[in-house]
Design a protein around this motif. Structure first.
Motif, PDB file in Angstrom:
ATOM      1  N   TYR A  68      35.029 128.085  26.373  1.00 40.87           N
ATOM      2  CA  TYR A  68      34.754 126.717  26.790  1.00 40.87           C
ATOM      3  C   TYR A  68      35.233 126.552  28.227  1.00 40.87           C
ATOM      4  O   TYR A  68      36.200 127.184  28.650  1.00 40.87           O
ATOM      5  CB  TYR A  68      35.508 125.709  25.919  1.00 40.87           C
ATOM      6  CG  TYR A  68      35.188 125.733  24.447  1.00 40.87           C
ATOM      7  CD1 TYR A  68      34.059 125.096  23.938  1.00 40.87           C
ATOM      8  CD2 TYR A  68      36.047 126.365  23.556  1.00 40.87           C
ATOM      9  CE1 TYR A  68      33.796 125.095  22.575  1.00 40.87           C
ATOM     10  CE2 TYR A  68      35.789 126.363  22.192  1.00 40.87           C
ATOM     11  CZ  TYR A  68      34.659 125.735  21.712  1.00 40.87           C
ATOM     12  OH  TYR A  68      34.405 125.735  20.365  1.00 40.87           O
ATOM     13  N   LYS A  69      34.564 125.665  28.964  1.00 42.17           N
ATOM     14  CA  LYS A  69      35.034 125.249  30.284  1.00 42.17           C
ATOM     15  C   LYS A  69      35.355 123.762  30.212  1.00 42.17           C
ATOM     16  O   LYS A  69      34.489 122.937  29.877  1.00 42.17           O
ATOM     17  CB  LYS A  69      33.975 125.494  31.365  1.00 42.17           C
ATOM     18  CG  LYS A  69      33.890 126.931  31.845  1.00 42.17           C
ATOM     19  CD  LYS A  69      35.137 127.343  32.628  1.00 42.17           C
ATOM     20  CE  LYS A  69      34.969 128.768  33.151  1.00 42.17           C
ATOM     21  NZ  LYS A  69      36.162 129.232  33.872  1.00 42.17           N
ATOM     22  N   ILE A  70      36.593 123.436  30.515  1.00 40.66           N
ATOM     23  CA  ILE A  70      37.050 122.049  30.495  1.00 40.66           C
ATOM     24  C   ILE A  70      37.088 121.541  31.938  1.00 40.66           C
ATOM     25  O   ILE A  70      37.798 122.107  32.776  1.00 40.66           O
ATOM     26  CB  ILE A  70      38.446 121.929  29.860  1.00 40.66           C
ATOM     27  CG1 ILE A  70      38.501 122.717  28.542  1.00 40.66           C
ATOM     28  CG2 ILE A  70      38.821 120.491  29.669  1.00 40.66           C
ATOM     29  CD1 ILE A  70      37.526 122.250  27.512  1.00 40.66           C
ATOM     30  N   VAL A  71      36.310 120.518  32.246  1.00 42.77           N
ATOM     31  CA  VAL A  71      36.268 119.925  33.585  1.00 42.77           C
ATOM     32  C   VAL A  71      37.199 118.718  33.594  1.00 42.77           C
ATOM     33  O   VAL A  71      37.044 117.799  32.785  1.00 42.77           O
ATOM     34  CB  VAL A  71      34.833 119.519  33.975  1.00 42.77           C
ATOM     35  CG1 VAL A  71      34.832 118.919  35.377  1.00 42.77           C
ATOM     36  CG2 VAL A  71      33.907 120.732  33.901  1.00 42.77           C
ATOM     37  N   ARG A  72      38.153 118.745  34.527  1.00 39.19           N
ATOM     38  CA  ARG A  72      39.116 117.644  34.650  1.00 39.19           C
ATOM     39  C   ARG A  72      38.942 116.932  35.983  1.00 39.19           C
ATOM     40  O   ARG A  72      38.598 117.556  36.978  1.00 39.19           O
ATOM     41  CB  ARG A  72      40.551 118.174  34.552  1.00 39.19           C
ATOM     42  CG  ARG A  72      40.880 118.878  33.247  1.00 39.19           C
ATOM     43  CD  ARG A  72      42.362 119.141  33.173  1.00 39.19           C
ATOM     44  NE  ARG A  72      42.722 119.912  32.002  1.00 39.19           N
ATOM     45  CZ  ARG A  72      43.947 120.047  31.545  1.00 39.19           C
ATOM     46  NH1 ARG A  72      44.946 119.449  32.178  1.00 39.19           N
ATOM     47  NH2 ARG A  72      44.208 120.765  30.473  1.00 39.19           N
ATOM     48  N   GLN A  73      39.214 115.645  35.945  1.00 40.33           N
ATOM     49  CA  GLN A  73      39.199 114.830  37.159  1.00 40.33           C
ATOM     50  C   GLN A  73      40.494 114.024  37.204  1.00 40.33           C
ATOM     51  O   GLN A  73      40.724 113.172  36.352  1.00 40.33           O
ATOM     52  CB  GLN A  73      37.974 113.909  37.163  1.00 40.33           C
ATOM     53  CG  GLN A  73      37.851 113.074  38.434  1.00 40.33           C
ATOM     54  CD  GLN A  73      36.512 112.368  38.512  1.00 40.33           C
ATOM     55  OE1 GLN A  73      35.480 112.984  38.258  1.00 40.33           O
ATOM     56  NE2 GLN A  73      36.537 111.096  38.858  1.00 40.33           N
ATOM     57  N   PHE A  74      41.323 114.373  38.193  1.00 36.30           N
ATOM     58  CA  PHE A  74      42.651 113.771  38.305  1.00 36.30           C
ATOM     59  C   PHE A  74      43.453 113.953  37.012  1.00 36.30           C
ATOM     60  O   PHE A  74      44.173 113.064  36.570  1.00 36.30           O
ATOM     61  CB  PHE A  74      42.553 112.282  38.653  1.00 36.30           C
ATOM     62  CG  PHE A  74      41.824 112.030  39.939  1.00 36.30           C
ATOM     63  CD1 PHE A  74      42.350 112.465  41.155  1.00 36.30           C
ATOM     64  CD2 PHE A  74      40.611 111.359  39.932  1.00 36.30           C
ATOM     65  CE1 PHE A  74      41.671 112.215  42.336  1.00 36.30           C
ATOM     66  CE2 PHE A  74      39.931 111.120  41.115  1.00 36.30           C
ATOM     67  CZ  PHE A  74      40.466 111.556  42.332  1.00 36.30           C
ATOM     68  N   GLY A  75      43.277 115.149  36.390  1.00 38.55           N
ATOM     69  CA  GLY A  75      44.023 115.472  35.184  1.00 38.55           C
ATOM     70  C   GLY A  75      43.366 115.039  33.896  1.00 38.55           C
ATOM     71  O   GLY A  75      43.746 115.498  32.822  1.00 38.55           O
ATOM     72  N   VAL A  81      32.112 122.012  28.600  1.00 40.79           N
ATOM     73  CA  VAL A  81      30.890 122.805  28.695  1.00 40.79           C
ATOM     74  C   VAL A  81      31.011 123.968  27.711  1.00 40.79           C
ATOM     75  O   VAL A  81      31.946 124.761  27.791  1.00 40.79           O
ATOM     76  CB  VAL A  81      30.660 123.331  30.119  1.00 40.79           C
ATOM     77  CG1 VAL A  81      29.335 124.077  30.194  1.00 40.79           C
ATOM     78  CG2 VAL A  81      30.689 122.176  31.116  1.00 40.79           C
ATOM     79  N   GLU A  82      30.034 124.056  26.789  1.00 43.43           N
ATOM     80  CA  GLU A  82      30.063 125.111  25.779  1.00 43.43           C
ATOM     81  C   GLU A  82      29.016 126.182  26.012  1.00 43.43           C
ATOM     82  O   GLU A  82      29.220 127.331  25.647  1.00 43.43           O
ATOM     83  CB  GLU A  82      29.859 124.508  24.382  1.00 43.43           C
ATOM     84  CG  GLU A  82      30.910 123.485  23.986  1.00 43.43           C
ATOM     85  CD  GLU A  82      30.694 122.968  22.575  1.00 43.43           C
ATOM     86  OE1 GLU A  82      29.914 123.612  21.830  1.00 43.43           O
ATOM     87  OE2 GLU A  82      31.287 121.943  22.212  1.00 43.43           O
TER      88      GLU A  82
END
Length: 328
Positions: A68-75, A81-82
């Motif tokens: 999995y890709k975990i996209v973070r914005q300001f934590g 995304v799988e």
């Protein structure tokens, strides 16, 4: 003076002329300045392109199979995304974290527990697990290491509880237990606890690799095991003797029954044969009664006369006449 002055002037003029001829360097310097400005723009453009490429590459991420890709914005998590492929983040604002999607194996630390029959044993087991909700896992556990720690705590607690309800013999031989598969029970219970706290992970299997006894208990347990096996062996021997006696008694009964039936059938056959013989004798002897009487008399001699037999009969007795060879 006039000539000297004229010569002096001419030298000065020559010097001035020479000085006028030499200064071409400022012009070359101005050309150099113009070239530097031109090259500076080119260098600036290249540098800007390089910076843009670096920003582009650093904000591009690749999602591989099994992660999995975990996209973070300001934590904060804004996207998970799988599917495998390429993706981009907003520069200086967003970042990515990778979480594995495939099955993972976790070796659980050895633990000492007490069984139902008050035996202390050391359990060494392992778990197969995976992340099924990365957003929950990051929100409640933070990292994979923290998730594994919580999973290990739950497994230890459940294993200690479940094994505390079983005897040692049931633990070392899971097929003998009446409670079903121990691994399935532990797995189901651990998943319930993980789901209750929303850790976003799932345990697929928990297995016991090894069960050991503490060193100080080994000898006593071995003696108990020997005594138990001797009791079992004695029980088998007793049951075998009982079965032997039962089989022998049943066999003797069957033999006696078979012999009795055979003797009864033989007696019937003999009596039938004797009756048939008597019938044939009667039928035969009835054809000549005198011969029958003679035959019966001769037969009686066999039973009445021996080597030392003395018979005293009147001479005119038919019995004595036949014995003497006198026939009527």
């Amino acid at each position: 003076m006039t000539e000297k002055d004229s010569n002096f002037v001419s030298l000065e003029e020559r010097f001035a002329l020479n000085q006028k001829k030499k200064p071409k360097k400022p012009k070359a310097k101005s050309e150099f300045v113009l070239d530097w400005k031109k090259h500076g723009k080119i260098i600036g453009g290249v540098f800007l392109a390089f910076v843009l490429i670096v920003i582009f590459l650093t904000n591009m991420y690749v999602v591989r199979e099994g992660e999995y890709k975990i996209v973070r914005q300001f934590g904060e998590i804004v996207k998970v995304v799988e599917e495998p492929g390429l993706g981009f983040t907003v520069p200086f604002v967003q970042s990515t974290t990778t979480v594995p999607k495939y099955l993972m194996n976790y070796e659980i630390s050895e633990a000492e527990i007490n069984t139902k029959d008050k035996r202390r044993i050391i359990i060494d087991n392992y778990a197969v697990w995976k992340v099924n909700n990365p957003q929950q896992m990051i929100a409640n556990a933070g990292t994979l290491i923290n998730a594994e720690s919580r999973m290990e705590e739950f497994i230890y607690s459940v294993v200690r509880t479940e094994l505390g309800r079983l005897d040692y013999s049931e633990i070392i031989n899971d097929e003998d237990t009446s409670r079903g598969s121990l691994g399935e029970q532990v797995t189901a219970r651990v998943n319930e606890l993980l789901a209750a706290d929303s850790y976003g992970i799932e345990v697929l299997d928990v297995r016991i690799k090894r069960t050991d006894l503490p060193v100080e208990n080994e000898q006593a347990v071995y003696q108990d095991m020997i005594s138990e096996r001797e009791k079992i062996a004695q029980k088998f021997l007793s049951e075998g003797d009982a079965d032997k006696r039962r089989i022998e008694a049943e066999t003797d009964r069957q033999v006696r029954e078979i012999i009795a039936n055979a003797e009864r059938e033989a007696a019937v056959i003999i009596s039938e044969g004797e009756a048939e013989a008597a019938r044939i004798y009667n039928q035969s002897f009835s054809k000549d009664p005198e011969f029958y009487n003679l035959y019966r008399t001769l037969e009686s001699y066999k039973s009445t006369i021996g080597e030392d037999t003395v018979i005293m009969l009147p001479s005119d007795s038919p019995y004595a006449q036949i014995l003497s060879g006198i026939t009527p």
